[in-house]
Design a protein around this motif. Sequence first.
Motif, mmCIF file in Angstrom:
data_model
loop_
_atom_site.group_PDB
_atom_site.id
_atom_site.type_symbol
_atom_site.label_atom_id
_atom_site.label_comp_id
_atom_site.label_asym_id
_atom_site.label_seq_id
_atom_site.Cartn_x
_atom_site.Cartn_y
_atom_site.Cartn_z
ATOM 1 N N ILE A 250 1.114 -1.362 0.421
ATOM 2 C CA ILE A 250 0.333 0.101 -0.105
ATOM 3 C C ILE A 250 0.625 1.726 -0.474
ATOM 4 C CG2 ILE A 250 -1.822 1.350 1.439
ATOM 5 C CD1 ILE A 250 -2.290 -0.723 2.684
ATOM 6 N N GLU B 9 0.560 5.796 -0.656
ATOM 7 C CA GLU B 9 -0.354 7.282 -0.449
ATOM 8 C C GLU B 9 1.043 8.082 -1.563
ATOM 9 O OE1 GLU B 9 -1.705 8.850 2.715
ATOM 10 O OE2 GLU B 9 -1.098 9.887 1.933
ATOM 11 N N ASN C 212 8.836 13.790 -9.798
ATOM 12 C CA ASN C 212 10.499 13.892 -9.160
ATOM 13 C C ASN C 212 12.060 14.201 -10.420
ATOM 14 O OD1 ASN C 212 9.727 14.813 -6.671
ATOM 15 N ND2 ASN C 212 10.753 12.423 -6.583
ATOM 16 N N VAL D 120 10.800 6.455 -3.482
ATOM 17 C CA VAL D 120 10.446 7.390 -4.157
ATOM 18 C C VAL D 120 10.086 5.515 -4.826
ATOM 19 C CG1 VAL D 120 11.962 9.003 -4.323
ATOM 20 C CG2 VAL D 120 12.047 6.808 -5.999
ATOM 21 N N ILE E 61 8.749 0.413 -5.798
ATOM 22 C CA ILE E 61 9.048 1.345 -4.917
ATOM 23 C C ILE E 61 10.423 1.149 -4.156
ATOM 24 C CG2 ILE E 61 8.235 2.688 -2.745
ATOM 25 C CD1 ILE E 61 6.016 2.801 -4.629
ATOM 26 N N TYR F 186 7.642 9.456 -9.208
ATOM 27 C CA TYR F 186 7.452 9.932 -8.038
ATOM 28 C C TYR F 186 7.366 10.228 -7.168
ATOM 29 C CZ TYR F 186 4.740 5.919 -8.158
ATOM 30 O OH TYR F 186 4.157 4.094 -7.762
ATOM 31 N N PRO F 187 6.981 11.392 -6.547
ATOM 32 C CA PRO F 187 7.480 11.847 -4.953
ATOM 33 C C PRO F 187 5.716 10.286 -4.087
ATOM 34 C CG PRO F 187 6.353 12.795 -5.574
ATOM 35 C CD PRO F 187 6.874 13.110 -6.659
ATOM 36 N N LEU F 188 6.556 9.833 -2.976
ATOM 37 C CA LEU F 188 5.157 9.480 -2.052
ATOM 38 C C LEU F 188 5.083 9.733 -0.571
ATOM 39 C CD1 LEU F 188 7.264 5.961 -2.541
ATOM 40 C CD2 LEU F 188 4.697 6.450 -3.963
ATOM 41 N N ASN F 189 3.518 10.363 -0.146
ATOM 42 C CA ASN F 189 3.364 9.894 1.049
ATOM 43 C C ASN F 189 3.664 9.617 2.454
ATOM 44 O OD1 ASN F 189 2.571 13.188 0.002
ATOM 45 N ND2 ASN F 189 0.122 12.386 0.190
ATOM 46 N N LYS F 190 2.977 8.435 1.520
ATOM 47 C CA LYS F 190 3.039 7.205 3.108
ATOM 48 C C LYS F 190 3.702 5.656 2.052
ATOM 49 C CE LYS F 190 -0.432 9.176 5.712
ATOM 50 N NZ LYS F 190 -0.942 9.623 5.063
ATOM 51 N N VAL F 191 3.941 5.224 2.335
ATOM 52 C CA VAL F 191 4.928 3.576 2.448
ATOM 53 C C VAL F 191 3.990 2.426 4.156
ATOM 54 C CG1 VAL F 191 6.884 2.323 2.003
ATOM 55 C CG2 VAL F 191 6.436 4.553 0.850
#
Lengths: 291, 291, 291, 291, 291, 291
Positions: B281, B283, C287, D220, D260, D284-289
Motif C-alpha cells: 500500500i 499513498e 520527481n 520514491v 517503490i 514520483y514522490p510518495l506520501n506514505k509507504v
Amino acid sequence: MGKILKLGFPKGSLQESTQKLFKKAGYNISVDSRSYYPVFDDPEIEAMLIRAQEIARYVDDGVLDCGLTGKDWVLEQEADVKNVAELNYAKEGLKPIKWVIAVPNNSKIKSLKDLKGKRIATELVGFTKKYLRSKGVRAKVNFSWGATEVKPPYLADAIVELTETGASLKANNLRIIKTILVSNTRFIANKKAWKDKWKRQKMENIVLLLKSALAAEQKVGLKMNVPGKSSKRVMSLLSAIQSPTVSPLSDKGWVALEVIIDEKVVRDLIPKLKSAGASGIIEYPLNKVIP
Amino acid sequence: MGKILKLGFPKGSLQESTQKLFKKAGYNISVDSRSYYPVFDDPEIEAMLIRAQEIARYVDDGVLDCGLTGKDWVLEQEADVKNVAELNYAKEGLKPIKWVIAVPNNSKIKSLKDLKGKRIATELVGFTKKYLRSKGVRAKVNFSWGATEVKPPYLADAIVELTETGASLKANNLRIIKTILVSNTRFIANKKAWKDKWKRQKMENIVLLLKSALAAEQKVGLKMNVPGKSSKRVMSLLSAIQSPTVSPLSDKGWVALEVIIDEKVVRDLIPKLKSAGASGIIEYPLNKVIP
Amino acid sequence: MGKILKLGFPKGSLQESTQKLFKKAGYNISVDSRSYYPVFDDPEIEAMLIRAQEIARYVDDGVLDCGLTGKDWVLEQEADVKNVAELNYAKEGLKPIKWVIAVPNNSKIKSLKDLKGKRIATELVGFTKKYLRSKGVRAKVNFSWGATEVKPPYLADAIVELTETGASLKANNLRIIKTILVSNTRFIANKKAWKDKWKRQKMENIVLLLKSALAAEQKVGLKMNVPGKSSKRVMSLLSAIQSPTVSPLSDKGWVALEVIIDEKVVRDLIPKLKSAGASGIIEYPLNKVIP
Amino acid sequence: MGKILKLGFPKGSLQESTQKLFKKAGYNISVDSRSYYPVFDDPEIEAMLIRAQEIARYVDDGVLDCGLTGKDWVLEQEADVKNVAELNYAKEGLKPIKWVIAVPNNSKIKSLKDLKGKRIATELVGFTKKYLRSKGVRAKVNFSWGATEVKPPYLADAIVELTETGASLKANNLRIIKTILVSNTRFIANKKAWKDKWKRQKMENIVLLLKSALAAEQKVGLKMNVPGKSSKRVMSLLSAIQSPTVSPLSDKGWVALEVIIDEKVVRDLIPKLKSAGASGIIEYPLNKVIP
Amino acid sequence: MGKILKLGFPKGSLQESTQKLFKKAGYNISVDSRSYYPVFDDPEIEAMLIRAQEIARYVDDGVLDCGLTGKDWVLEQEADVKNVAELNYAKEGLKPIKWVIAVPNNSKIKSLKDLKGKRIATELVGFTKKYLRSKGVRAKVNFSWGATEVKPPYLADAIVELTETGASLKANNLRIIKTILVSNTRFIANKKAWKDKWKRQKMENIVLLLKSALAAEQKVGLKMNVPGKSSKRVMSLLSAIQSPTVSPLSDKGWVALEVIIDEKVVRDLIPKLKSAGASGIIEYPLNKVIP
Amino acid sequence: MGKILKLGFPKGSLQESTQKLFKKAGYNISVDSRSYYPVFDDPEIEAMLIRAQEIARYVDDGVLDCGLTGKDWVLEQEADVKNVAELNYAKEGLKPIKWVIAVPNNSKIKSLKDLKGKRIATELVGFTKKYLRSKGVRAKVNFSWGATEVKPPYLADAIVELTETGASLKANNLRIIKTILVSNTRFIANKKAWKDKWKRQKMENIVLLLKSALAAEQKVGLKMNVPGKSSKRVMSLLSAIQSPTVSPLSDKGWVALEVIIDEKVVRDLIPKLKSAGASGIIEYPLNKVIP
C-alpha cells in the motif's frame, strides 16, 4: 477611581516617537508587546494604546480624559474636544505633515473643479467630503484600505493622501493639486475633564514637560571662554540670537559665556565665533529646555 | 484591449494561499515586491493586487472583469456582481470563516436585544448595521482601525469580528453571542463581462482549474496490490468511499487497485486495508483532481 | 586523492535553486552556514561554494574538475573549459537571462554607434569591451560595484546589466538599446578532467540526473479512465502531444491512459479531455523524467 | 475524560520536523505561537508542547499517556516508560545523533581513565555520571547552561556533548574521546496507559501512520515501460532490490513495471535501467509507504 | 545650478557611521530606503549614495565636487583629487583599517619574495599589483568577488584583505605577512571645485563641523568643586592634561573647575581627583569640540 | 600571566545592559558575535562571556578573578566568594528582581505549608529546596528547562520563578504565594584574588567607575539663573534635595545655580522652580556622577 488621569497613547506610526518624548520628559513607560496598557512610573496616569485614528472619538466620549493624536483625526472624527497643546513632531521628523489631493502626472485634472464627478480614494473620507462640499465640488469619495498611491489611474482618478516629503507621491508619478490639511500632533482633552481642577493641573504639568523635552530636541548648549578684548564682538554675535549667561573666570579679564540656541544656527555660528576670538568652544546636548 | 481578462487578486491575508492555488492550477505568477501588477504566464490575463475589502467594488464598477474576494466583503460593499464559484479556502485552512458578535465573558449582554444602545466596534460596519436593523436592534456601530478584540469593555461594549478557531476571542476573554455571517472565498464577475462569451469561457476554465487544484489539496492517491482471495473484502472497504480502478497484474490472480480519496479517511482506512489482505500500500500526492 | 570529483557550487543567487535541483536529482547536500564546503551524501563528490563569477576561472585552472555557473561568466573569464550541458534554470525561473545595454528613456543614445566616447558602467567589463570592439565602437567601460541601474544619467551614460523581466530597468526609467548576451546555467568541466574516464562517467551521470530533475520541474503525470467508445477521441487529443501508456482495466471495455506532458499544456487540455469522455482525470507531480 | 489520548509534543529542535511528520501521516496540527496546546484535527488527541528534556518525566508520572522524545532524555530522566517505537529522524536529518566525550585537540587526555579528577561540563549530567561510574572513573560533572563547546580548556577539562556531524566540535578544536550514547527519537508510553486497550490501539495506529510517513521520506516510486525482449534484464535489475508490480499494456509485448525503492539507490539504478532497454522512466514522490 | 555642492556619500559599511557623524555635526539627513539621493536639511548640498569603491573616480571626473571615501579606494582608482581632511573613523571604531597580505598558517610563504609566481586573490587588484611591482615581485593577482578569506589554500596561495582586529583572519587560520596599506576615511575634493571660492568655503565649513563632532566622540566634559586648600593639587593633576576653566563660587574659598579631556584618561584620573580633595565630580557628554 | 584581571562577563539577559554600563564607565568592549572573549580597551582585563548561572562557580574555583552575576545564582551555586559591590540594574530596569512561589489562581494552595507533597518546577532547584527545608516543608522540586509559567496546573502544582513586574505571571493566571529571594546584580571576587593587592585595587577602580556610571543613569544636571530677590525661595526648594553650586554672574544681582539631582524628582520640581522665579532652566544628561 479618584485621582487618575486616563490617557490615550497613539498606537502605530506615532507610538515610538511619543514614547521617546515622554521618556525625555521624565516618564518611564513599560510597554509589554502583548498588552495594550503601557505602564507609566506615575501611578496617577492610566494609559491605553489606541490607533491615532480613534483617540479623538474616545476623548470626546469621555472614555479617556485626554490623549495624543493628530489634528487630522480630530477633524475626521468631528470630535468636540479641548485642544490643549500643539506638539510639532511626527513619525520621523519635527515638522507638520500634509494631506494633499494628488492625480497622475499626465491626468487632465488641473484644479479642484476638474474633480467633479471623479472617483477619489482616501483614508480620510469624512474630512475630504466636507472639504469638497465647501468648495462646491461633487465627487465620489471612497474609503481606501491601503496602498492608496497606486490606485490612480485605474482604481481612482485622484487620491487624498498624507505626505511628509512628497517622495512616495513622486515615486508613483503623482502630481499634487492642492494641500487640503496641514496637521501636527495634538494633546487633546475631554471638555469635562478639563474643568476638573486636579485633572487640568495634571495635564498642564505633563504638557509643560513634553514641551520642555521637545524644545530640547532642537536646541543645544554652547559654552566658550572669551578674553576681554574679544568680549564685545562675541557678545554681539550671540546676543543677536539669545542673550548669553556671562560668568567671571578666575583668570582675570576672561569671561565664560554660555547660551542655549537652536541646533540649526550652530553650523553657521561656530566659524564666526571662532574668528571673533572665542576659544574652548564646546557644544553639549540637553534633556529639557523649560519655556 | 481585445481578448484580455482583468482580474482582481486579493492582497493581504488571502494573497499567499491564492497564489499557491493558482500555481497548482497551472498558472505561474511573478509578483515583484514593489509592484501591484502580478504577471501571469497567460498573456490573456491582466491581474492587479487589491485589498480583498475593495475588490468587489471594482468588479461592480467594471474596472475589473472578475476577482477573488470574500463573501463578507461582497456583502459589505453591497456589490452587484455575478457569483461564479465558491472556493473553500482561507488564509490558513480550507474552511469557511465566521463573523461573530462577541462581548466580555462577564458582560450582562446575553442576546441580540441586549445590544440596544450599546457601542459596537467592527471593521464590517455596513453589514453589521444592516443586520441589526433587520433584527430590530438599534446600536452605535463604529469603524475599528484594528485591535478590535481588545476594545471591550472600555472602548466598546461589543465587537463584530472575524474568527477561524475562536482562539483570539478566548485569549481576550470574549464570549460569542451570535454568528452573523459565514463567509468563504468567491470568484466573482462583473455582470456585463459575464455576458461576453469569450470572457465567460475564460473565467469558467480558470474556475475549473482552481477547483481541480483545490480538490487535490484534500485528496490523495492510494495504490495497492490484492490477491484474489482478499479482493472482495478490500473492494468492499474501498467501494464504500469511492469506486476504485482495477487493473490486472501479470502475476495471475492478483489485481492492482487505485483510488482517489479524501486524505481525512486515510488514517482510519489504512489499518483496515492492511488487515484485509492488501499489500504494497502506498499513498501519493496529487496536483489536480478534475471534478 | 583517487576517485574524487571536485565540483564548484555557485554561491549567491543561483545557490538555492541549484541545491533544490540536486536534491530532486537525488543528492542530499548539507550546507553549514559557516562553511564553504557543502557536504554531499556521495563521498566521491567534493564540493566548494564559490561565487558564480569565479567558478569558470578555477575550472580552467584545474583547481576544480567541474562546476555550475552562467555562460556569461564563462565568457567574461575567457575560460577554456568543456561545456558539458546547458541547464535552463536561473535564480527564480526556468528561462535564460539576458545582458542588455540600457540608457535613460530620454537619452539621445539610440543605437550602438551613439555610444562612442560614452561612459558605460557594468559588472561585465571584459565581455562588454570585447563586444563593443567587435562592433567598432569605442567607449569607456567601468566596473560597477553594484546599484548599476541607478548610475545613469549622472554616473554613467549607459549600463550593461542583467535582466530577467525588464522590471528593474523599467522602474529606473531605462530603455534597452541592445541585447548583447543571452545566458543560461552551464555544467562545465576542466578539459583534462573530461579526458579522465572515471571523472567523465561520473559527470555524465550527474548531468543525466540533473536533467531528469529539471525536466520533471516542467512536466506532470496525467491519468484517466476511458470507456471504449471515447477511446479514439481521447487518444487523438493525447497523441498529438505525447503517446500515452494504455493499460487494460478489469472493467471490460475500459482502458486506463497515462501520459507525461508539459505542465503548460495541461490547462488547455483538461477541458477538452473531459468533454471527450475521459473520467477520473487526475494530475500528479513528478520527481524525475528520464530523457 | 473518557476516550482521550494525552500526547507530549517536543518543543524546540524536534518540533518542526515532528510537526511535518504528523502532517504527512495525515494529522493537521494548528499551533498558535502563543499557546502550548497544539490542536490536532483528531478530537481524541490532546497534545501539549513540552521540552524534549522533560517529556519522559511526565509520561512516567502519568500526566501524559505518551510522547515523542529522544532516547537520551528517557535515560537521563531514568524514566520507567514503554518504548513503543523508534523513529529515525532528528532536527535536520534522518539519522541518529550521538553524545560524545570531547577534549581540546592538544589535551593530554587520551582515554576514559585520563578523566580521573577532571572537570566535565554537560547538559546530560545524570547519564554521564552513571556512565563514568560504570567504567570506574571518578570526575566532577557539572551542569552546563549552554555554549558547552567553548568551555574547554578554561572552564572545563572535557565536555559531554551532542553531535550530528562533528562540525561544531571541529570548529572549536575539540577531539572525540568516546561516544557514550547513540540516540534517536522515540515514541514512548506510560505503562498503565499502554495496558488500556483503547489507548494502546490508538497509539499503535498513530505509530503505524508515522512510520508510513517516515518510510515515504526515503522512498520514491519508479515507473517504466519495457518491451518483451528487455523484460528479463530489467526485471533482474529491479528484483535485486524490490520485486516490482508488473502490468500488461494494451500494446502487445510490452509491460509496465512499477516499484517503490529507496531514493538512495535511484541515482545508480537509472543509468542501468536505461541501457537495459526501459523507456519512459519516471520517478514520483510518495506520501506514505505502509510497512 | 549655481550655489550647489555635489557630495558623494559612501554607501555600505561606512554609511551608517557617516550619517551619525553628519547628524552630530548638525546636518539632518533623510535617506529613503528606495532612493539613492539622501536629502540634507541644507539646500546647498546635493548628495548621492555611491559605493565607497567608486566615489574617488566620480570626484576625479568632476561628476561630484567632493565625497567621503577611504584612502584605499582613492589609491586603487588612482584618482587625482584634493585630499581635504583625514577623518579617523571606520565602520565600527575610530581607528584606521589595514590591508594586509595573508597566507595560511602552515604555508611556506614567509616573506614578500616568496610570493613569486603565486596566485593572490583580492578586491584591491590595482594597488596590490603596483605594490608588488615596486617590490620587484611578480605574482598573479586576481579580483575576488567576496569571501576572500576562505580562498587559501585551494583557490589562492595568498590574499590581500582588509582587517580591523585580525579576528576574521585568525578564524580562517591565516597569518599576516605584511601590511601594505593603512587607510582611513578621507574628505576629498575635485581639484577644480576646490579652486571655486564658494565651494571651497562650503567644504571647509563642513569639514570643521565634522571634525568638531568627531573630536567630541572621544572627549567628555568634567566638572568639580574644589576647596581652596585642595586647589593646587587638583590643578596640577588637571593641568598635566589640559588647562581647566576656573570659576569662582559664591561659597568663599571654593572654585569650580571644568575641563574637556579625552574619555580614555578619565578612568585613571577620577580616583586621583577624588583623593586630591575634589568633590561633586561629574562627567557629561559633548556634541562638538571645536578645534 | 602577571598583571591580568580575569573577569566573567554575563552572557544572556544581562549582557547588553552590562556592556552599556561598562561603556558609560569608560571601557570600550568589542564583542565579536562568534567569540566568547570580549576584548576590553584595557589590556589588563581579560574577559570571558559566561552564562550568569555559572559565573559564581568559576569565580569560586579561581578560574576567574571576578565577575558580574546575580545574587540568586551566587546562592544557587553555593559559591564561597567575596561580594564586592551591589549594582542595582537588571535586564531592563534599575530595580532588583524577585523569585517567587506562584500557583494557579484557583489552586487550593494558599501558603507555604500547603506545598507539602506537591510538585514544584523551577530553574533554581538548589536554593528552592534549601528554602523549603528551612521552613519545614517537603515537596518535589524539579528542574525546568524553560516555559516554567505554563507548567501549572498539569505539569506542576507550583513554580518558583523570577519576576520583574508580575506581568507574565498574571498573563498565565498565576498567583504569588511568597517571595523567597530578592536579587540584584553583584560584582563578586575570588577570595584569594581579593587578597592580591594589585587585583583588589584594579577591582575597586572598576567598581568605582561602574557605580559612577550607574548613578548617572538616574541623575540629571539642572542649571538656572536666579535674580537676587528670588534667590532665597529657589535655594530652599533645591537645598531640600541637594545643595546646589552657586556662581556669580557678570550681571549684578544674579547668580547661576547648578545641581545634580534624581531624574525622578525633576518632573515635580520644575513647575515649582519656575513659579519661584528661576529662569533659563535647562536639564542636561550626565555620563558619570562620582559618589
